[in-house]
Write a protein that holds these residues in place. Sequence first.
Motif, mmCIF file in Angstrom:
data_model
loop_
_atom_site.group_PDB
_atom_site.id
_atom_site.type_symbol
_atom_site.label_atom_id
_atom_site.label_comp_id
_atom_site.label_asym_id
_atom_site.label_seq_id
_atom_site.Cartn_x
_atom_site.Cartn_y
_atom_site.Cartn_z
ATOM 1 N N ALA A 127 0.829 -1.206 0.000
ATOM 2 C CA ALA A 127 0.000 0.000 0.000
ATOM 3 C C ALA A 127 0.863 1.255 0.000
ATOM 4 C CB ALA A 127 -0.934 -0.004 1.207
ATOM 5 N N ASN A 128 1.821 1.327 0.914
ATOM 6 C CA ASN A 128 2.670 2.515 0.988
ATOM 7 C C ASN A 128 3.517 2.685 -0.268
ATOM 8 O OD1 ASN A 128 1.715 3.338 3.420
ATOM 9 N ND2 ASN A 128 3.537 2.844 4.604
ATOM 10 N N THR A 129 3.988 1.579 -0.809
ATOM 11 C CA THR A 129 4.816 1.657 -2.005
ATOM 12 C C THR A 129 4.005 2.101 -3.216
ATOM 13 O OG1 THR A 129 6.314 -0.041 -1.155
ATOM 14 C CG2 THR A 129 6.324 0.327 -3.526
ATOM 15 N N PHE A 130 2.772 1.636 -3.313
ATOM 16 C CA PHE A 130 1.915 2.074 -4.413
ATOM 17 C C PHE A 130 1.666 3.577 -4.343
ATOM 18 C CE2 PHE A 130 -2.034 2.864 -6.656
ATOM 19 C CZ PHE A 130 -1.863 2.141 -7.824
ATOM 20 N N LEU A 131 1.402 4.084 -3.148
ATOM 21 C CA LEU A 131 1.165 5.522 -2.995
ATOM 22 C C LEU A 131 2.428 6.326 -3.309
ATOM 23 C CD1 LEU A 131 -1.022 5.495 0.238
ATOM 24 C CD2 LEU A 131 -1.786 5.778 -2.120
ATOM 25 N N ALA A 132 3.569 5.830 -2.875
ATOM 26 C CA ALA A 132 4.833 6.500 -3.205
ATOM 27 C C ALA A 132 5.064 6.507 -4.709
ATOM 28 C CB ALA A 132 5.998 5.805 -2.490
ATOM 29 N N THR A 133 4.685 5.423 -5.374
ATOM 30 C CA THR A 133 4.813 5.334 -6.825
ATOM 31 C C THR A 133 3.889 6.337 -7.509
ATOM 32 O OG1 THR A 133 5.389 2.989 -6.667
ATOM 33 C CG2 THR A 133 4.612 3.785 -8.804
ATOM 34 N N LYS A 134 2.691 6.489 -6.976
ATOM 35 C CA LYS A 134 1.720 7.431 -7.538
ATOM 36 C C LYS A 134 2.237 8.868 -7.432
ATOM 37 C CE LYS A 134 -3.335 7.891 -7.564
ATOM 38 N NZ LYS A 134 -4.588 7.561 -6.841
ATOM 39 N N ILE A 135 2.811 9.200 -6.276
ATOM 40 C CA ILE A 135 3.396 10.533 -6.090
ATOM 41 C C ILE A 135 4.540 10.756 -7.075
ATOM 42 C CG2 ILE A 135 4.758 11.961 -4.503
ATOM 43 C CD1 ILE A 135 3.174 10.622 -2.200
ATOM 44 N N THR A 136 5.398 9.766 -7.200
ATOM 45 C CA THR A 136 6.548 9.888 -8.085
ATOM 46 C C THR A 136 6.113 10.005 -9.539
ATOM 47 O OG1 THR A 136 7.849 8.605 -6.501
ATOM 48 C CG2 THR A 136 8.747 8.811 -8.739
ATOM 49 N N PHE A 137 5.067 9.281 -9.907
ATOM 50 C CA PHE A 137 4.545 9.355 -11.272
ATOM 51 C C PHE A 137 4.091 10.779 -11.585
ATOM 52 C CE2 PHE A 137 0.805 9.400 -14.032
ATOM 53 C CZ PHE A 137 1.314 8.808 -15.180
ATOM 54 N N ILE A 138 3.291 11.387 -10.703
ATOM 55 C CA ILE A 138 2.780 12.723 -11.011
ATOM 56 C C ILE A 138 3.914 13.754 -10.959
ATOM 57 C CG2 ILE A 138 2.082 13.533 -8.721
ATOM 58 C CD1 ILE A 138 0.100 13.801 -12.049
ATOM 59 N N ASP A 149 -4.273 20.315 -14.399
ATOM 60 C CA ASP A 149 -5.293 19.859 -15.345
ATOM 61 C C ASP A 149 -5.108 18.379 -15.669
ATOM 62 O OD1 ASP A 149 -6.387 22.396 -15.459
ATOM 63 O OD2 ASP A 149 -5.253 22.977 -17.251
ATOM 64 N N VAL A 150 -3.859 17.985 -15.857
ATOM 65 C CA VAL A 150 -3.574 16.582 -16.156
ATOM 66 C C VAL A 150 -3.975 15.703 -14.976
ATOM 67 C CG1 VAL A 150 -1.757 14.909 -16.678
ATOM 68 C CG2 VAL A 150 -1.708 17.186 -17.733
ATOM 69 N N SER A 151 -3.624 16.134 -13.773
ATOM 70 C CA SER A 151 -3.957 15.376 -12.567
ATOM 71 C C SER A 151 -5.461 15.200 -12.418
ATOM 72 C CB SER A 151 -3.378 16.091 -11.339
ATOM 73 O OG SER A 151 -3.744 15.417 -10.154
ATOM 74 N N PHE A 157 -3.249 11.551 -3.984
ATOM 75 C CA PHE A 157 -1.806 11.366 -4.180
ATOM 76 C C PHE A 157 -1.378 11.690 -5.610
ATOM 77 C CE2 PHE A 157 -2.643 9.194 -0.295
ATOM 78 C CZ PHE A 157 -1.497 9.353 0.459
ATOM 79 N N LEU A 158 -2.084 12.611 -6.229
ATOM 80 C CA LEU A 158 -1.707 13.087 -7.559
ATOM 81 C C LEU A 158 -1.389 14.579 -7.521
ATOM 82 C CD1 LEU A 158 -4.168 11.228 -9.982
ATOM 83 C CD2 LEU A 158 -1.708 10.819 -9.675
ATOM 84 N N HIS A 159 -0.862 15.054 -6.411
ATOM 85 C CA HIS A 159 -0.477 16.460 -6.302
ATOM 86 C C HIS A 159 1.044 16.547 -6.364
ATOM 87 C CE1 HIS A 159 -1.450 20.656 -5.366
ATOM 88 N NE2 HIS A 159 -0.272 20.667 -4.765
ATOM 89 N N PRO A 160 1.588 17.296 -7.311
ATOM 90 C CA PRO A 160 3.040 17.347 -7.464
ATOM 91 C C PRO A 160 3.714 18.133 -6.343
ATOM 92 C CG PRO A 160 2.016 18.939 -8.913
ATOM 93 C CD PRO A 160 0.889 18.162 -8.288
ATOM 94 N N GLY A 161 4.969 17.853 -6.139
ATOM 95 C CA GLY A 161 5.720 18.554 -5.102
ATOM 96 C C GLY A 161 7.192 18.218 -5.179
ATOM 97 N N PRO A 162 7.913 18.442 -4.076
ATOM 98 C CA PRO A 162 9.363 18.239 -4.082
ATOM 99 C C PRO A 162 9.800 16.810 -3.799
ATOM 100 C CG PRO A 162 8.697 19.227 -2.012
ATOM 101 C CD PRO A 162 7.449 19.140 -2.858
ATOM 102 N N GLY A 163 8.859 15.870 -3.723
ATOM 103 C CA GLY A 163 9.207 14.479 -3.423
ATOM 104 C C GLY A 163 8.626 14.054 -2.091
ATOM 105 N N VAL A 214 5.567 24.119 -9.743
ATOM 106 C CA VAL A 214 5.892 22.758 -10.170
ATOM 107 C C VAL A 214 4.868 22.277 -11.195
ATOM 108 C CG1 VAL A 214 6.220 20.367 -9.426
ATOM 109 C CG2 VAL A 214 6.938 22.246 -7.930
ATOM 110 N N GLY A 215 5.323 21.996 -12.403
ATOM 111 C CA GLY A 215 4.441 21.414 -13.404
ATOM 112 C C GLY A 215 3.483 22.380 -14.057
ATOM 113 N N ARG A 216 3.706 23.670 -13.844
ATOM 114 C CA ARG A 216 2.900 24.716 -14.490
ATOM 115 C C ARG A 216 3.854 25.788 -14.996
ATOM 116 N NH1 ARG A 216 -1.257 26.646 -9.968
ATOM 117 N NH2 ARG A 216 0.720 26.912 -8.861
#
Length: 441
Positions: A210-221, A237-239, A252-258, A431-433
């Motif tokens: 579960a935690n790894t999937f969420l970390a992957t989702k953050i990293t993807f966005i 808009d993409v998110s 977990f689709l909000h971009p940031g510094p990691g 970030v991303g805009r």
Amino acid sequence: MRIAMIGTGYVGLVSGTCFSEFGIEVVCVDKDAAKIDMLKGGEIPIYEPGLDALVASNVKAGRLSFTTDLAEAMKGAQAVFIAVGTPSRRGDGHADLSYVYGAAREIAETMSGYTVVVTKSTVPVGTGREVARIIKETRPDADFDVCSNPEFLREGSAINDFMRPDRVVIGAESERAQEVMRQLYRVLYLIETPIVFTSLESSELIKYAANTFLATKITFINEIADLCEKVGADVHDVSRGIGLDGRIGKKFLHPGPGYGGSCFPKDTVALVKTAQDSGSPLRIVETVVDINDKRKKAMADKIIAACGGSVAGKTIAVLGLTFKPNTDDMRDAASLSILPALKAAGATVRAYDPEGMDEAKKLMPDLDYRDDAYATLEGADALVILTEWNQFRSLDLGRVKSLLKAPVMVDLRNIYEPAEMARAGFAYSCVGRPSVAAETA
């Protein structure tokens, strides 16, 4: 019912307090006598909204107490929870299970009568079996079962997560143990919370997966955000466009510094190590870990670029130090990578965080700390927003501009709108805009 909770860190204190709110008698145990004295005196060693009031009310009701004496805590307890730390082990990244196994030995020495031993700590697959072996070895006549009951608490909203969870996962393989766990979670069963019973191994893996999937989702966005900057798209808009797909979901689709914090960094690394040792490597997760580490370093370069390519001799004002808002947790926070890099590039870093200052001062003692947001800005060459605390979302932009030496803002959490910032006279990077230059009158 009566239970003992070993460990009064984030997981143990929140879980024990919430169980007591369910009407269960809970004794929280910790070897740190100073921490137990604090709790007995009504002081909470961590910041979690609402926890202080919940602790106080349940202590007053006689359902919650604190001690350093495990034997006393376990008298009459039907279950004992192991909620001690499992930090990343130095050198190889595996979870350090020494505290878990130490607790297992002490439980074996003090238990009397049938006891359900529950691992609440985040532990790799196979830990429950080893806990059972240790107890049996230490106390051959012990009457017990070992269960896995991972937590899914988000810092800043942990009480609500415990009281109204998406699901409860329980690795319990005997009917006897399952019945004890059903009684513990009876309150949630009555409101039709899904309770998933599994094997020990499945339960342990569910937490990491579960935690790894969420970390992957953050990293993807975050990677999509980088692409958006290159091609002129807006990551928000993409998110939203992909998040409205029920198969994907918007969280977990909000971009940031990691990502940072107490869970994602260590759990992703621990799962990678477990998979490698099992001969079934997780290449996606290995990449996620690598990308996230590099992203935090890249954010320092982004700030330097926004400051004209150099921060040497400049003062950078930073708002937010913790890895997320509504917590004082500094573990693996992006600030710990970004701010030392700015210092190394010659900047003076002036910082403020509503709750994380005490811990930040221990980890980054060479920063210039201030007592409020506006005092941080005076005479600075640029403002960087690192954590999206609510109080930073509605800053008086006119006042901000008047305090800064130059109207430069680097918003690594995208809490402001580029067009609004341009109209307010800021050179604004996000970030991303698309970044914007200040509009002139």
